[in-house]
Every structure is written in C-alpha cells, then in structure tokens.
Design a protein around this motif. Structure first.
Motif, short mmCIF file in Angstrom:
data_model
loop_
_atom_site.label_atom_id
_atom_site.label_comp_id
_atom_site.label_asym_id
_atom_site.label_seq_id
_atom_site.Cartn_x
_atom_site.Cartn_y
_atom_site.Cartn_z
N ARG A 111 -72.55 4.02 103.96
CA ARG A 111 -73.29 2.77 104.20
C ARG A 111 -74.77 3.04 104.36
N ASN B 230 -82.48 -12.05 99.88
CA ASN B 230 -82.24 -11.34 98.64
C ASN B 230 -81.44 -10.07 98.86
N HIS B 231 -81.68 -9.43 99.98
CA HIS B 231 -80.92 -8.23 100.27
C HIS B 231 -79.78 -8.62 101.18
N GLN B 232 -78.57 -8.64 100.66
CA GLN B 232 -77.43 -9.19 101.41
C GLN B 232 -76.33 -8.18 101.60
N PRO B 233 -76.54 -7.17 102.40
CA PRO B 233 -75.47 -6.20 102.57
C PRO B 233 -74.34 -6.79 103.41
N PRO B 234 -73.14 -6.19 103.34
CA PRO B 234 -72.05 -6.69 104.17
C PRO B 234 -72.25 -6.33 105.64
N GLU C 147 -79.60 -4.40 95.26
CA GLU C 147 -79.71 -5.87 95.27
C GLU C 147 -78.54 -6.49 94.50
N LYS D 293 -83.91 -12.36 88.29
CA LYS D 293 -84.91 -12.22 89.35
C LYS D 293 -84.40 -11.43 90.55
N TRP D 294 -83.08 -11.40 90.75
CA TRP D 294 -82.56 -10.69 91.93
C TRP D 294 -82.84 -9.19 91.84
N ILE E 168 -76.84 0.85 102.10
CA ILE E 168 -77.18 -0.37 102.82
C ILE E 168 -78.40 -0.20 103.71
N LYS E 169 -78.46 0.91 104.43
CA LYS E 169 -79.54 1.06 105.42
C LYS E 169 -80.81 1.66 104.82
N PRO F 40 -77.63 -13.42 95.15
CA PRO F 40 -77.33 -14.03 96.44
C PRO F 40 -76.35 -15.19 96.31
N GLY G 95 -67.61 -3.00 97.63
CA GLY G 95 -68.31 -2.87 98.91
C GLY G 95 -68.66 -4.19 99.57
N SER G 96 -67.75 -5.14 99.48
CA SER G 96 -67.85 -6.38 100.25
C SER G 96 -68.85 -7.40 99.72
N SER G 97 -69.95 -6.97 99.12
CA SER G 97 -70.85 -8.01 98.62
C SER G 97 -71.51 -7.66 97.29
N TYR G 98 -71.10 -6.59 96.68
CA TYR G 98 -71.75 -6.19 95.42
C TYR G 98 -70.78 -6.32 94.25
N TYR H 78 -83.17 -0.67 98.46
CA TYR H 78 -81.90 -1.34 98.62
C TYR H 78 -81.20 -1.61 97.29
#
Lengths: 426, 372
Positions: free
Chosen positions: B262, A280-284, B273, B71-72, B266-267, B276, B31-34, B271
């Motif tokens: 990041r 669910n948590h999919q950071p790059p 979300e 749900k995500w 990210i860290k 997916p 940011g690559s995945s959001y 988080y």
C-alpha cells in the motif's frame, strides 16, 4: 449559440466566525464536512445536478483553500468552454480604488459585468455555507409559472425559531406581501434560506439604484424590501427536504453526527444526485487487524489500526494502534498517535496528535477566551497543528499551531483553556 | 528524453475465466479502487510521457468506459494526449489485429506522425510502479537498439515457463532469448514485456516484418533479431505482479492488504490515478466488524469482513461473514451469508443465508450480474 437561461452566483466570501478556529485560515465554505466533502461542494453539486453550468463564485475572506479546491471546476464538470466556473474576487476598477464586497447585494453589483457577459435571463443567488440537496430547475419552473420577479426559497421553521430568521409573510398562494428580518413577534414561519432567483433585468435595475443609497447593499435588508415596496412580484418557494445551517461548532458537529446513523435523514448514497468533490486521487481505505470501526464514516485513503466509534473521518487519516476515537470529527491528513484517546473533538486538517494523548476529558467549562463559541464540551484543534505526546486536554479547549510539551503546564490543558502558538515567519 | 507510450491492452486471458468474459484484462478491477491499466497509465504520465496510445481489441467496452476522459491521468492535452486505437476496416485492410506487432503496424501512422525519438511499449495488465525515464536513459547510455525490462525471478513465486527468458552477458547485452521455455530455463532473467526502442527503428522493423507476413512482436522481432540487434536487459527489482490467472489475480489483490505494498501504490508519490467515481465515504454501521480489509468508498458494512478486498458500493448485510475474498463494485451480500475464498464480480446479489466458499488454492468465481 444558445442563450444561458440561468446563471448562478455563489456567495462564498464569509468567514463564519462562529466556527472559531476552523475558519481562521479558510472561509466557511472551505470547511470539511461529512468526511470527504467541503461545505461548498453541496451548492456546487446542486448547480450541476440542476443543469446550471455557469457559476460565479464570489470570494473575499481567506480564498486560498477555495481556489485550490475548485480550480477550473473539473470535479463538478464545470470546466466548460462556454460558461463553467469563474472565481470572482474583489478587484480594483479604473479611476477608483478597489473596494471590498461590503454586502451580499453589493458583491453582485460589483460583478454586473460578469453577469452581463453571460447574458442570462435569470440569476440564482446562493450562499456557500449550507448542507442540502435542491433541484434549482424546479424552483426556476415555479418562478416562471408564477411570472415572478423574485422567488425566495423558504423553509417552514417552528414559531419559536422564527425570530432568528428573515421571515416572509405571504398570502394563500405564497405570494409575499411583507418581509421581516429577525422579527420579535413573527407573523409567519416561512424562513428565508438565502436562495433567490431573480429575473436578471429586474435585479440589475434594483442593484444599480440601491447602490446609490446603500454602500453596503444587502439582499435581506435592502433589495427585497425595495422590490416589495415597488410592487414587484415576489413568491415564496417552499423547500421541504433536509437543509442544515452549520454555523456553530455544535450544529456543525451535530450535522456530521447525523450522517453516521443507520438511515440518516440526509442520504449521500444516492446515485442520481451525487455530491462531487475534489478527489482525483482516490485510494481505498484500509482497516487493519488491530482496528475496529463501528457507526462511522471512513473516507478514501484512511488507515485504521485503532478503534473508531461514532465518528466522521476524512481522507488520508491514520489512526494508530491502540488509539480510540469516539464521537469526533477528524479532517484530512491527520495522524492520531498510538494509544491516544479522543472524545468529542473536532480536529482540523494536517494535524499530528502524538502518542498517549487524552483529549476531551474533565468538566464542561466554557472556553475562557471565547465562551460564546466553545461551550458545548467540544474541543477543537486547528489545522496544521502538533499535539505533543503524553498530554491531557480538557473540554471546550482550543489548540492551534506547533505546540510543544512546554506549552502544556504539567502536561495538562484544563477544560476551557486555549493554546494558540503563532507561526514564526522567518 | 521525449518518448511516446504504446500500451498494448488488446489481450484477454483464458486463465481468468468468467472474469474476462466481460472485459479485457487491462480493465480488471484491482486493489479496491483501480483498474489494471491505471498503473501503466499513471506510470506514463508520472514519467513525463504525455503522448500515449492504448491499443485495444478484445472486449473493450469497459476499457473504453474507463478511458472516456484522459484528464484523470493528466493526458487531456493538445500536445500529445491519450489515443485509443481499435481495429478498423479500410480500403486495404479488413483484419483484426493479427498479433502484437500487427496491432502497432496497423496504427503506424501514429508513429510516423510523431517526432518523439523513443517509444516505450508495455502491456496494460500488470501492477507495478516504474519511472520509464530511467529506462530511456539506460537505453541511451547503452546505445541500445532495444531495451527489455526484466526481473530476476530467482527466489520469487514467478514461474519461468510463463515468461520470455533473457540470457545476458556481464554488460547486460542480451545474447539469447527464449519465449516461455519448455526445458529448464538458461537464466532467471524474465522479460516483463516492457520495451524501449527508437521510433524510427520500430517503424523500419514493423514494415520489414509485415512485408514477410509476420505479426508478433516477441516472436518476429525480439526472438528473430536477438543476435542482429543490440538488445539490452534492464533489471527492475521493484514490486511487479501480473494478473493473468485467477490465482495471480487473487494474490495481486490480497497483496494490497500488505502495508508495504500500500505504501508503494497509495501513500508514496507519485500517485496511481484512476477515473473518479464520486462515491461518499465508506459507512460502518453498528454491527460492522472489519479486520485487515480494504473497503472501497460508497460501501456500507453491517457484518464481519476480514482479509478481504471490497470495491466501491458493496453492501454487506448484518450477520454475514466475508473472509479471504474479493468483492467487486456494486455487489450486495445478504444477511447471514458466509463468503470465503471467493471472487465476486460486479453487481452480484447474494441472497440471505447463501454460502459461497472456494478453496484456498482455487477461489470460486461468481460472474458479473449473477443473482444467487
């Protein structure tokens, strides 16, 4: 309501003891594979991709990681009002003491109620420890077409290997007339993959009868020979694609390394047969200006400041500046400290490797405590382990637990030696 | 304290040119995945706000696709959950949303049927991490009618002429407000377009201004009532970026190459979300040479990539060089290409040997689906 045509029972209770320290805290289906996956993701994804949306997962050995991983099945679309995923652990029953699952068929026998409640026509039996993509709906079509009572998926292996498997002897139509478990002189090369489709009422009957004879009822040893003996219709279903048993440290390492080839035999990059996992948590993933990555898989959330070659790196791993990782498998949340050099190692999740550590050097001496498990030069570091800075670790070593410098005699762990630091429970 | 969230994601930005032809700004990949709205939505659920309405209008297909399941963001709830509102025809209304306030007014039933005492109103196209409970607590402490989140833009690259500027007294009570001032602004406190207001007051204000044919939240509520209501400013000094122009969008993405940024998104928990996509790990082949870049999952890298943000499933062929660029999901870069200062939208194919080179202050944009 539409009747469930086929329900799947996934056997995920085995330890997989030949994977050594990797399965000390989790069942084999819960071991990471191919970067972001766990082994169980492959059969589970196959289920949903084949349209099988009712799955019972039988757990027994160390189920925590599997329970956390699977939850209510959201990543596999198995969160259903009708069916979905159900975790089936051994349980106590009225009037008697609880029993462990004593065999593969016994585990199913103990969950007849679960299957009856779903009222399927067919039951698919899977094991949770192989890497493959398979459309079970095609196998079901074959089962129906041949009016089978049982269909067994088989793989054509070489004759030399055949004596390691359960072998099906079949006629020219692949109708099985004999089954031999690990025969010394195999008559055929059709090896059982441990994947069966049963017509449920036939299996139900066989489970109940066999339970009266064998307390440790097993599919290969008891149920299949029994049904053959009774003249039931059994067919072999030939599977020709990629299928890997990752039962040993070496085969586990090999199967991971195959994925980094330019055109791997096993393709994870297909759009229409995705492998799903808890993510669910999919950071790059970030590669820094000091980083260098070649011929490797790098998963979500990794930060690479060092050098990575020929390796498979799971999610959220940090590889610090100056570190070199070659031919290794690093699982999720690990940190490889500055200037450490890792060669041909498997490092399990949540492990912190200090700075200037050298790992996987020296002679190939088999492990002193478990020579049958660790003997191909691969050093294995357990999960939640700490490796102190400035130590050197040889080949076929095992380290597990919060190790400190004093555990290393003169900052060195020679090839074949182990350090297991037991956790102190206060 | 319980609150409901309203995310106004109806907008588009002309300054994003081709990138916004196919999507609302809230659906811009970042940011690559959001996608941009992930930041606000995650802030909502991470702040314990379980009832969130997203109001969309312009080009909302990709936003709907993204919000196909709640749900995500942990918003798939029986109590509350995620609501997506689009303009609709009814017996007594056949208008598109005529303004921000109108877009809320047309969904006033949602407000009336709720019982949470507060409403938090935000946009859906900014990149930040914020605990909205802090603002609600501040709002209660100050006994405010409206609280506006603002940022002191002194010493930043934010242009005061792009923002609403608040003048506040020493207690942060707003004394004056000017939207996008033409002259030298009177203060450096810029409104970030995030508001807290009591639900009942919001209903009353919306009904009042609608009766006067007024439809804009900033012009007809904040500016018009600036003296009448007790409006307070809440200073936020964390990372905050808008993506309302090509340059801002480019820079906001490049910010993710900075470790501190990041770390924030990210860290550090909680988080951000997103929906997916279940792509396999990024694959680096033997010719890969990657320096200072974000690589999305499912990407396959054969060539040189530096100072760039690559989204999911990008294929970079050998001999190609990608520098200072953004490459969105599913795009393919052929052999021996040279890509620099470019924003390459989704599913673009750059054929072998082609060069795509923009200017540092004006990146070149290649629209979605282009085959070059």
């Amino acid at each position: 309501m539409r009747k469930k045509e086929m329900l799947s029972m996934l056997l995920a209770g085995g330890q997989g003891s030949r994977l050594g320290i990797l399965t000390s805290g989790k069942a084999k289906p819960g071991v990471s594979f191919g970067g972001k996956y766990k082994i169980i993701d492959f059969p589970l994804s196959n289920c949903i991709n084949s349209g099988v949306s009712t799955v019972g997962i039988l757990t027994q050995y160390q189920p925590l990681i599997l329970n956390q991983h699977i939850g209510i099945g959201i990543p596999w679309d198995l969160d259903r009002r009708n069916g979905g995923v159900t975790m089936l652990a051994p349980h106590a029953k009225t009037g008697e003491k609880g029993e462990w699952y004593s065999g593969t068929a016994n585990a199913i026998f103990q969950n007849i109620d679960y299957i009856d409640a779903n009222d399927p026509e067919y039951v698919l039996i899977l094991s949770g420890d192989h890497i493959y993509k398979m459309d079970y709906s095609k196998m079901l079509d074959y089962h129906k077409k041949n009016k089978c009572d049982v269909t067994i998926a088989v793989l054509e292996v070489s004759m030399e290997e055949a004596s390691r498997f359960g072998i099906m002897n079949a006629d020219e139509h692949d109708k099985i007339y004999e089954f031999e478990e690990k025969p010394e002189h195999p008559k055929s090369n059709l090896a059982s993959m441990g994947i069966y489709i049963f017509t449920w009422d036939k299996l139900r009957e066989a489970l109940i009868e066999d339970n009266k004879i064998h307390a440790d009822s097993d599919f290969g040893k008891h149920i299949i020979p029994k049904m053959l003996g009774e003249g039931k219709t059994l067919y072999a279903y030939r599977f020709k694609d990629y299928w890997k048993d990752v039962g040993t440290i070496e085969s586990y390492w090999q199967a991971n390394m195959e994925l980094i080839q330019t055109l791997p035999e096993f393709n994870l990059y297909e759009d229409f047969w995705k492998i799903y996992t808890q993510n669910n948590h999919q950071p790059p993933q970030y590669t820094g200006s000091t980083g260098s990555v070649k011929t490797s898989l790098i998963s979500d959330g990794c930060e690479i400041y060092g050098t990575v070659e020929n390796s498979v790196i799971s999610a959220n791993v940090v590889i610090e500046e100056g570190a070199i990782v070659r031919g290794s498998i690093i699982m999720e949340n690990c940190v490889i400290g500055k200037n450490s050099v890792i060669d041909r190692c498997i490092i399990d999740q949540n492990t912190i490797v200090g700075e200037n550590v050298v790992m996987g050097v020296g002679d190939n001496v088999a492990n002193e405590d478990k020579p049958k498990i660790y003997n191909t030069g691969i050093t294995v570091i357990g999960s939640d382990t700490t490796i102190p800075s400035n130590v050197t670790i040889g080949k076929n070593c095992v380290v597990s637990g919060k190790a400190e410098s004093k555990d290393f005699n003169g900052n060195t762990l020679a090839s074949g030696k182990s350090i297991i630091v037991e956790e102190v429970v206060l | 304290m319980k609150a409901i969230g309203l995310i106004l994601a109806g907008g588009q930005s002309d300054r994003l040119k081709e990138l916004c032809d196919v999507r609302a700004t809230a659906a811009m990949p970042v940011g690559s995945s959001y996608r941009a709205i992930d930041f606000t939505l995650s802030n909502m659920s991470n702040s314990g706000i379980n009832k969130v309405a997203v109001i969309t209008q312009y080009n909302s297909r990709s936003l709907h696709d993204h919000l196909s399941s709640a749900k995500w963001w942990d918003l798939g709830r029986k109590q509350g959950g995620l609501f997506v509102f689009t303009p609709f025809l009814s017996k007594d209304n056949s208008y598109w949303f005529r303004g921000t306030a109108d877009s809320i007014y047309q969904n006033i039933t949602f407000l009336k049927r709720s019982n949470e005492p507060y409403v938090i109103i935000t946009g859906g196209d900014t990149i930040y991490k914020m605990d909205y409970q802090d603002i609600i607590n501040y709002h209660i402490d100050k006994n405010a009618d409206i609280t506006i989140v603002c940022k002191d833009i002194k010493n930043t690259d934010m242009d005061p002429h792009d923002f609403g500027i608040l003048e506040c007294d020493e207690n942060m009570r707003m004394t004056d407000f000017e939207e996008k001032p033409v002259d030298t602004p009177a203060s450096t406190l810029a409104s970030l377009g995030i508001y807290v207001i009591k639900r009942t007051l919001l209903i009353k204000l919306l009904e009042t201004i609608n009766a006067e044919d007024r439809y804009d939240f900033v012009r007809d509520i904040i500016t018009r009532y600036r003296k009448k209501l007790k409006i307070f400013g809440y200073c936020f000094d964390g990372y905050w970026k808008t993506i309302n122009s090509i340059t801002n969008y480019f820079n906001a993405n490049m910010d993710f190459l900075n470790r501190d940024v990041r770390n924030i998104f990210i860290k550090e928990k909680p988080y951000i979300e997103t929906k997916p996509k279940d792509e396999p790990p990024a694959k680096y082949n033997s010719g890969a040479e990657v320096k200072n870049a974000l690589i999305g999952s499912g990407s396959i890298i054969n060539g040189y990539v530096s100072n760039s943000v690559l989204f999911r499933k990008v294929f970079a062929s050998d001999g190609s060089s990608i520098n200072k660029s953004i490459i969105m999901e599913g795009s393919t870069i052929g052999k021996d290409c040279n890509i620099e200062y470019a924003i390459i939208d989704k599913e673009v194919v750059i054929s072998d040997g082609k060069n795509v080179i923009g200017q540092p202050d004006n990146p070149i944009v290649i629209s979605k689906g282009t085959v070059l």
